[in-house]
Scaffold this motif. Sequence first.
Motif: not given
Length: 222
Positions: A118-128
């Motif tokens: 939640y606090s550090q997620a970059q776009g690639h992790l949110r998409r994953h």
Amino acid sequence: MAQTDTVTRILDTAEVLFAERGFAETSLRTITSKARVNLAAVNYHFGSKKALIQAVFSRYLDPFTVRFHHALDELEAQHAGRVIPLEVLLETMARTVLEVPAEKHSLKVFMKLLGLAYSQAQGHLRRHIQEEYGSVFTRFTDLVRRATPELPDAERFWRLHFVLGTVIFTLSGLDALRDIAEKDYHEHVSVRDLVRRLRPVVVAAMNAPLPPPPAAQPAKAS
């Protein structure tokens, strides 16, 4: 060293370092040094730091998703089309969350990783996470919506995230809380005890009255 042992070493080391330091502050060289493997091994097995981050989450979220879907299947069969009570849904999610880390490192590491998501997620992790695991979270949210029809969608969104934040903060600081409870209150607290105390708090938060609407701003004089 067997390939599976190399992958396990890298993942074990990466998840602890990510949980302790965060994603940006943890370099691949730090991971390879701690895991006693070379950088080529990380590139060979994962291809990039982004893929390694995703693989760390998948180790927890793959079994969690399978277990949670199965648990929700059982609940829907038991209630046969009736609304599943909110406290039952929250208890089922908590029980599933507790079951998964027993196969991996620890509950504390799992919770810290979720907090980072939640606090550090970059776009690639949110998409994953959305692409691979979005279905189970959407399913759970839909069941919560049926259990809380009085809540506007936006209010339900905020309350679920307040609840998630409370759970992550509490369980990621488990060791410190246990020390305080034992030293100041002479209580030996298990994870199950903590969840038992947490359950009425989060249920009450979801069932709390709606906040009053914001006060109307006085019109400006022309």
